[in-house]
Enzyme design. Structure first.
Site, PDB file in Angstrom:
ATOM      1  N   ASN A 150     -10.038   0.019  -0.433  1.00  0.00           N
ATOM      2  CA  ASN A 150      -8.522  -0.101  -0.267  1.00  0.00           C
ATOM      3  C   ASN A 150      -7.954  -0.429  -1.611  1.00  0.00           C
ATOM      4  O   ASN A 150      -7.921  -1.744  -1.706  1.00  0.00           O
ATOM      5  CB  ASN A 150      -7.832  -0.569   0.944  1.00  0.00           C
ATOM      6  CG  ASN A 150      -6.461  -0.765   1.145  1.00  0.00           C
ATOM      7  OD1 ASN A 150      -5.777  -0.317   0.167  1.00  0.00           O
ATOM      8  ND2 ASN A 150      -5.809  -1.096   2.372  1.00  0.00           N
ATOM      9  N   HIS A 209      -2.895   7.482   1.786  1.00  0.00           N
ATOM     10  CA  HIS A 209      -3.575   6.100   1.267  1.00  0.00           C
ATOM     11  C   HIS A 209      -4.836   5.862   1.940  1.00  0.00           C
ATOM     12  O   HIS A 209      -5.098   5.977   3.146  1.00  0.00           O
ATOM     13  CB  HIS A 209      -2.451   5.174   1.770  1.00  0.00           C
ATOM     14  CG  HIS A 209      -2.919   3.773   1.634  1.00  0.00           C
ATOM     15  ND1 HIS A 209      -3.410   3.244   0.427  1.00  0.00           N
ATOM     16  CD2 HIS A 209      -2.975   2.649   2.451  1.00  0.00           C
ATOM     17  CE1 HIS A 209      -4.045   2.041   0.578  1.00  0.00           C
ATOM     18  NE2 HIS A 209      -3.503   1.539   1.870  1.00  0.00           N
ATOM     19  N   CYS A 260       0.853  -1.214  -0.015  1.00  0.00           N
ATOM     20  CA  CYS A 260       0.000   0.150  -0.061  1.00  0.00           C
ATOM     21  C   CYS A 260       0.691   1.320  -0.155  1.00  0.00           C
ATOM     22  O   CYS A 260       0.231   2.509  -0.310  1.00  0.00           O
ATOM     23  CB  CYS A 260      -0.869   0.025   1.194  1.00  0.00           C
ATOM     24  SG  CYS A 260      -2.229  -1.358   0.932  1.00  0.00           S
TER      25      CYS A 260
HETATM   26  N1  COA Z   1     -18.549  -7.765   9.354  1.00  0.00           N
HETATM   27  C1  COA Z   1     -19.143  -8.098  10.542  1.00  0.00           C
HETATM   28  N2  COA Z   1     -18.077  -8.454  11.459  1.00  0.00           N
HETATM   29  C2  COA Z   1     -16.895  -8.572  11.328  1.00  0.00           C
HETATM   30  C3  COA Z   1     -16.374  -8.278  10.133  1.00  0.00           C
HETATM   31  C4  COA Z   1     -17.207  -7.896   9.029  1.00  0.00           C
HETATM   32  N3  COA Z   1     -16.815  -7.769   7.777  1.00  0.00           N
HETATM   33  N4  COA Z   1     -14.852  -8.307  10.401  1.00  0.00           N
HETATM   34  C5  COA Z   1     -14.773  -8.892  11.650  1.00  0.00           C
HETATM   35  N5  COA Z   1     -15.904  -8.752  12.240  1.00  0.00           N
HETATM   36  C6  COA Z   1     -16.035  -9.172  13.491  1.00  0.00           C
HETATM   37  C7  COA Z   1     -14.965 -10.090  14.031  1.00  0.00           C
HETATM   38  O1  COA Z   1     -15.107 -11.433  13.834  1.00  0.00           O
HETATM   39  C8  COA Z   1     -15.140  -9.633  15.696  1.00  0.00           C
HETATM   40  O2  COA Z   1     -16.232 -10.534  16.148  1.00  0.00           O
HETATM   41  P1  COA Z   1     -16.130 -11.145  17.628  1.00  0.00           P
HETATM   42  O3  COA Z   1     -15.993  -9.953  18.484  1.00  0.00           O
HETATM   43  O4  COA Z   1     -17.353 -11.967  17.656  1.00  0.00           O
HETATM   44  O5  COA Z   1     -14.568 -11.884  17.599  1.00  0.00           O
HETATM   45  C9  COA Z   1     -15.785  -8.192  15.633  1.00  0.00           C
HETATM   46  O6  COA Z   1     -16.169  -8.097  14.449  1.00  0.00           O
HETATM   47  C10 COA Z   1     -14.593  -7.362  16.001  1.00  0.00           C
HETATM   48  O7  COA Z   1     -13.506  -7.780  15.148  1.00  0.00           O
HETATM   49  P2  COA Z   1     -12.178  -6.718  15.387  1.00  0.00           P
HETATM   50  O8  COA Z   1     -11.280  -7.465  14.364  1.00  0.00           O
HETATM   51  O9  COA Z   1     -11.669  -6.391  16.739  1.00  0.00           O
HETATM   52  O10 COA Z   1     -12.602  -5.271  14.665  1.00  0.00           O
HETATM   53  P3  COA Z   1     -11.934  -3.910  14.535  1.00  0.00           P
HETATM   54  O11 COA Z   1     -12.566  -2.912  15.179  1.00  0.00           O
HETATM   55  O12 COA Z   1     -10.272  -4.275  14.837  1.00  0.00           O
HETATM   56  O13 COA Z   1     -12.066  -3.640  13.062  1.00  0.00           O
HETATM   57  C11 COA Z   1     -10.627  -3.877  10.816  1.00  0.00           C
HETATM   58  C12 COA Z   1     -11.427  -4.595  11.912  1.00  0.00           C
HETATM   59  C13 COA Z   1     -10.070  -4.872   9.943  1.00  0.00           C
HETATM   60  C14 COA Z   1     -11.615  -2.560  10.412  1.00  0.00           C
HETATM   61  C15 COA Z   1      -9.703  -2.779  11.728  1.00  0.00           C
HETATM   62  O14 COA Z   1      -9.096  -3.745  12.656  1.00  0.00           O
HETATM   63  C16 COA Z   1      -8.789  -2.366  10.742  1.00  0.00           C
HETATM   64  O15 COA Z   1      -9.470  -1.459   9.912  1.00  0.00           O
HETATM   65  N6  COA Z   1      -7.561  -2.401  10.644  1.00  0.00           N
HETATM   66  C17 COA Z   1      -6.587  -1.889   9.576  1.00  0.00           C
HETATM   67  C18 COA Z   1      -6.764  -2.668   8.347  1.00  0.00           C
HETATM   68  C19 COA Z   1      -6.259  -1.992   7.362  1.00  0.00           C
HETATM   69  O16 COA Z   1      -6.519  -0.847   6.925  1.00  0.00           O
HETATM   70  N7  COA Z   1      -5.472  -2.684   6.565  1.00  0.00           N
HETATM   71  C20 COA Z   1      -4.610  -2.147   5.504  1.00  0.00           C
HETATM   72  C21 COA Z   1      -3.686  -1.237   5.830  1.00  0.00           C
HETATM   73  S1  COA Z   1      -2.630  -1.038   4.261  1.00  0.00           S
END
Ligand code: COA
Length: 323
Positions: free
Chosen positions: A280, A250, A113
């Site tokens: 993204n 980004h 990215c």
């Molecule tokens: N829809 C519904 N529920 C989802 C889901 C989706 N698409 N993806 C994950 N969940 C659930 C998980 O399973 C978890 O459930 P649980 O509590 O029963 O285990 C719950 O949502 C919370 O998951 P969590 O991973 O703690 O969520 P989060 O608040 O950290 O959000 C991201 C997840 C991926 C959105 C976040 O971590 C993020 O944005 N990270 C950066 C990712 C990124 O930008 N990557 C590229 C960088 S270049």
């Protein structure tokens, strides 16, 4: 002082729109969850047979038209991608052939990215050193091809697209009033390589693999690293956050963009946001967002634009450009 000035910009998005509700038809997710956690509403998906090269060529042609020049005027192509058409040759050489360009050099840069910031930094250095007169810097991705469409924690985040800029060597005064790339900073820290990666490759599994991510870890590092590299890049130019007209980040996640802007003391109104409609798109996201903000009249000639990114590796970086 020789500067690499952005003389043209263009982008391309595949026609197919995939909304959050479309995704909810085949993975356990909802529009509400995706919008609340990421700000993403829809993303584009490349058609069958439509490859990273096709997207890159369309964006490059638009950038060349915007610059008012033909491909024969270009002597360097740097293409940022993590989703090349083939393991080799570099997709940049396919783009070169499609554009009908037979001189100069074309190569790919792989920084996930952060790819566009890396590619811009490399092309800027080559132009300033006299190694090229006019360069195409392209970010192009078909991330839909490396997603595990049964994994709701990753497949909702990414999309396909491409963006490109034309850089041209021009003489500047050597001050921050010059047009062109004023400063770039690149970083990586491979200790974090297992937090965001693809679980396949030619030398390891002989497969393409799928994207895997520790979302929370990525989020945490992104906010810290991005804010710090933005500060370093501005300091290199002797400028501060108040001098910046536009931040073009980004487009990973609206919450990352909001937290970074807050940490860095930049108002949200100065941050170009396209993650809602692009998702993204990895290396393509910055030039895609730039193109939107230039075409809608927000970014104007003479504006100070700060681009920043963080990606797998981890890699991160920023580029400061006088438009
Ligand atoms: N829809 C519904 N529920 C989802 C889901 C989706 N698409 N993806 C994950 N969940 C659930 C998980 O399973 C978890 O459930 P649980 O509590 O029963 O285990 C719950 O949502 C919370 O998951 P969590 O991973 O703690 O969520 P989060 O608040 O950290 O959000 C991201 C997840 C991926 C959105 C976040 O971590 C993020 O944005 N990270 C950066 C990712 C990124 O930008 N990557 C590229 C960088 S270049």
């Amino acid at each position: 002082m020789r500067r690499a000035v952005i003389q043209g910009i263009g982008s391309y998005l595949p026609a197919k729109v995939l909304t959050n509700n479309d995704l909810a038809q085949f993975v356990d997710t909802s529009d509400e969850w995706i919008v609340e956690r990421t700000g993403i509403r829809e993303r584009r998906i490349a058609a069958d047979g439509e490859t990273t090269c096709h997207l890159a060529v369309a964006a490059a042609r638009a950038a060349l038209a915007d610059a008012g020049i033909g491909a024969d005027a270009i002597d360097l192509i740097v293409l940022a991608t993590s989703t090349p058409d083939n393991t080799f040759p570099a997709t940049a050489t396919s783009v070169q052939a499609e554009l009908g360009m037979t001189r100069g050099a074309a190569f790919d840069v792989q920084a996930v990215c952060s790819g566009f910031v890396y590619a811009l930094s490399v092309a800027d250095a080559m132009v300033r050193a006299g190694g090229a007169e006019r360069a195409l810097v392209i970010g192009a991705e078909t991330f839909s091809r490396i997603l595990d469409w049964s994994d709701r924690t990753t497949c909702v985040l990414f999309g396909d697209g491409a963006g490109a800029v034309v850089l041209e060597a021009q003489e500047g005064q050597g001050s921050v009033a010059d047009r062109g790339v004023l400063a770039t900073r690149l970083h990586s820290d491979g200790r974090h390589k297992d937090k965001l990666y693809v679980d396949g490759g030619p030398s390891s599994t002989q497969t393409v693999g799928h994207l895997r991510m520790e979302g929370k870890e990525v989020f945490k590092h992104a906010v810290i690293n991005i804010a710090s590299v933005m500060g370093e890049t501005l300091a290199d130019a002797g400028l501060t956050a108040e001098d910046v007209d536009w931040v073009v980040p980004h487009q990973a996640n609206k919450r990352i963009l909001d937290s970074t802007a807050k940490r860095f003391g930049i108002p949200e109104s100065k941050v170009v946001l396209t993650v809602d409609v692009h998702g993204n798109t990895s290396a393509a996201s910055i030039p895609l967002a730039l193109d939107v903000a230039v075409k809608d009249g927000r970014i104007r000639r003479g504006d100070l634009v700060l681009m920043e990114a963080m990606g797998g590796g981890f890699t991160w970086g920023a580029a400061l450009v006088r438009w």
